[in-house]
Design an enzyme around this catalytic site. Structure first.
Site, PDB file in Angstrom:
ATOM      1  N   CYS A   4      67.776 -22.805  -9.669  1.00 54.44           N
ATOM      2  CA  CYS A   4      68.060 -21.374  -9.845  1.00 54.44           C
ATOM      3  C   CYS A   4      69.552 -21.086  -9.649  1.00 54.44           C
ATOM      4  O   CYS A   4      70.350 -21.434 -10.522  1.00 54.44           O
ATOM      5  CB  CYS A   4      67.169 -20.562  -8.922  1.00 54.44           C
ATOM      6  SG  CYS A   4      66.933 -18.880  -9.519  1.00 54.44           S
TER       7      CYS A   4
ATOM      8  N   HIS B  60      61.816 -22.534  -9.946  1.00 56.76           N
ATOM      9  CA  HIS B  60      61.703 -22.972  -8.546  1.00 56.76           C
ATOM     10  C   HIS B  60      60.659 -24.061  -8.382  1.00 56.76           C
ATOM     11  O   HIS B  60      59.495 -23.781  -8.076  1.00 56.76           O
ATOM     12  CB  HIS B  60      61.401 -21.776  -7.650  1.00 56.76           C
ATOM     13  CG  HIS B  60      62.573 -20.889  -7.459  1.00 56.76           C
ATOM     14  ND1 HIS B  60      63.443 -21.050  -6.413  1.00 56.76           N
ATOM     15  CD2 HIS B  60      63.064 -19.895  -8.236  1.00 56.76           C
ATOM     16  CE1 HIS B  60      64.417 -20.156  -6.539  1.00 56.76           C
ATOM     17  NE2 HIS B  60      64.196 -19.454  -7.647  1.00 56.76           N
TER      18      HIS B  60
ATOM     19  N   GLU C  26      60.338 -25.984  -5.974  1.00 53.72           N
ATOM     20  CA  GLU C  26      59.984 -26.131  -4.560  1.00 53.72           C
ATOM     21  C   GLU C  26      58.889 -25.155  -4.131  1.00 53.72           C
ATOM     22  O   GLU C  26      58.351 -25.260  -3.013  1.00 53.72           O
ATOM     23  CB  GLU C  26      61.229 -25.947  -3.694  1.00 53.72           C
ATOM     24  CG  GLU C  26      61.580 -24.524  -3.285  1.00 53.72           C
ATOM     25  CD  GLU C  26      61.992 -23.597  -4.453  1.00 53.72           C
ATOM     26  OE1 GLU C  26      62.282 -24.089  -5.566  1.00 53.72           O
ATOM     27  OE2 GLU C  26      62.030 -22.371  -4.234  1.00 53.72           O
TER      28      GLU C  26
HETATM   29  N1  LIG Z   1      70.726 -14.383  -7.324  1.00 57.05           N
HETATM   30  C1  LIG Z   1      70.825 -15.238  -8.473  1.00 57.05           C
HETATM   31  C2  LIG Z   1      70.135 -16.580  -8.205  1.00 57.05           C
HETATM   32  C3  LIG Z   1      68.656 -16.441  -8.237  1.00 57.05           C
HETATM   33  C4  LIG Z   1      67.914 -17.310  -7.246  1.00 57.05           C
HETATM   34  O1  LIG Z   1      68.367 -18.360  -6.823  1.00 57.05           O
HETATM   35  N2  LIG Z   1      66.767 -16.794  -6.879  1.00 57.05           N
HETATM   36  C5  LIG Z   1      66.002 -17.371  -5.818  1.00 57.05           C
HETATM   37  C6  LIG Z   1      65.675 -16.313  -4.787  1.00 57.05           C
HETATM   38  C7  LIG Z   1      64.608 -16.776  -3.841  1.00 57.05           C
HETATM   39  C8  LIG Z   1      65.108 -17.903  -2.952  1.00 57.05           C
HETATM   40  O2  LIG Z   1      65.870 -17.635  -2.016  1.00 57.05           O
HETATM   41  O3  LIG Z   1      64.745 -19.065  -3.197  1.00 57.05           O
HETATM   42  C9  LIG Z   1      70.198 -14.562  -9.685  1.00 57.05           C
HETATM   43  O4  LIG Z   1      69.560 -13.499  -9.471  1.00 57.05           O
HETATM   44  O5  LIG Z   1      70.311 -15.105 -10.770  1.00 57.05           O
END
Ligand SMILES: N[C@@H](CCC(=O)NCCCC(=O)O)C(=O)O
Length: 263
Positions: free
Chosen positions: A120, A227, A229
């Site tokens: 992400c 994700h 994970e």
């Molecule tokens: N904020 C950025 C990255 C998005 C992201 O990594 N979301 C995961 C949020 C949940 C977590 O903490 O694992 C975007 O909005 O693109």
């Protein structure tokens, strides 16, 4: 991927997991959500080591020299547009320490021929570190396809999903052996200009880039916008992500000619 110069580790690899700047009990702190650390231990069968992101840039090479691979986690913080040459203010929350140190870690890991895997925000950081740019899907009306409404509970937020199309012959296709998947989606930023040296491994129905791999690095650099994970036990493609990471971390790669060696 391994080459004739690759040697295989005989012990469990140590995989660095970058932390985020947070406030804990009213004080600045560094934090990593358990699910990232547990996935490294359980599914990559490796030893997770938290890497604070509030430190001097010069430490990056020394840290990477002590790791067998690096994982860049997701985070609700957004990468400040100044990192990819935009004058836009960007959207809060911003994590300046992670913005800066993730760039240093990625460059140091590539130079030291260590595998780099992104999730992400981590995919976005790799694209920016290699010279690419990002866009905010909220500015183009695409956000609703990629992030649950703000009031969604955690399970609902990670239950939000969309299909992806997997590029033939890419790294992802090789270890997932599928041409389409349904993946969870929790992001507002996305790749705009793809960095040189990265190839697209998957896209969403709206063209949003969902997975990338590097073509020029001595060790694998691979990242996904979703994700793997989050409760991967029932999703073979996400278990395959962690298995691939564990295998990549068990190999030693020769740095590119001329790259300074780390101890
Ligand atoms: N904020 C950025 C990255 C998005 C992201 O990594 N979301 C995961 C949020 C949940 C977590 O903490 O694992 C975007 O909005 O693109």
């Amino acid at each position: 991927m391994p080459n004739s110069d690759t040697q295989r580790l005989q012990h469990r690899p140590v995989i660095g997991v970058i932390a985020c700047g947070r406030t804990v009990e009213g004080e600045p702190a560094q934090a990593v959500k358990h699910r990232y650390l547990e996935a490294v231990e359980r599914f990559a069968e490796a030893v997770p080591l938290i890497v604070p992101s509030n430190q001097a840039m010069a430490n990056a090479a020394e840290i990477v020299g002590r790791l067998d691979a690096l994982v860049l986690t997701g985070s609700n913080s957004n990468i400040a547009p100044r990192h990819y040459g935009s004058s836009s203010q960007g959207q809060a929350p911003i994590d300046d320490g992670r913005d800066d140190f993730s760039q240093a870690l990625i460059q140091a890991a590539i130079t030291a021929a260590k595998p780099v895997f992104g999730i992400c925000r981590g995919l976005q950081e790799i694209n920016v570190a290699l010279g690419g740019t990002l866009r905010d899907l909220r500015e183009t009306g695409l956000a609703a396809k990629h992030h649950a409404p703000a009031e969604a509970a955690l399970d609902e937020m990670f239950g939000y999903s969309h299909p992806i199309k997997i590029s033939a012959n890419g790294m992802l296709h090789r270890f997932v052996e599928a041409t389409t998947l349904v993946v969870n989606s929790v992001h507002f930023q996305a790749i705009d200009r793809l960095a040189e040296g990265l190839v697209v491994n998957a896209t969403g129905p709206d063209g949003v880039i969902e997975a990338v791999a590097a073509t020029h690095t001595p060790a694998p650099v691979f990242a996904v916008q979703w994700h793997p994970e989050w409760l991967p036990e029932n999703r073979p493609h996400d278990l395959a992500f962690w298995h691939y990471l564990g295998e990549a971390a068990r190999m030693r790669y020769l740095p590119a000619p001329g790259a300074e060696l780390t101890q």
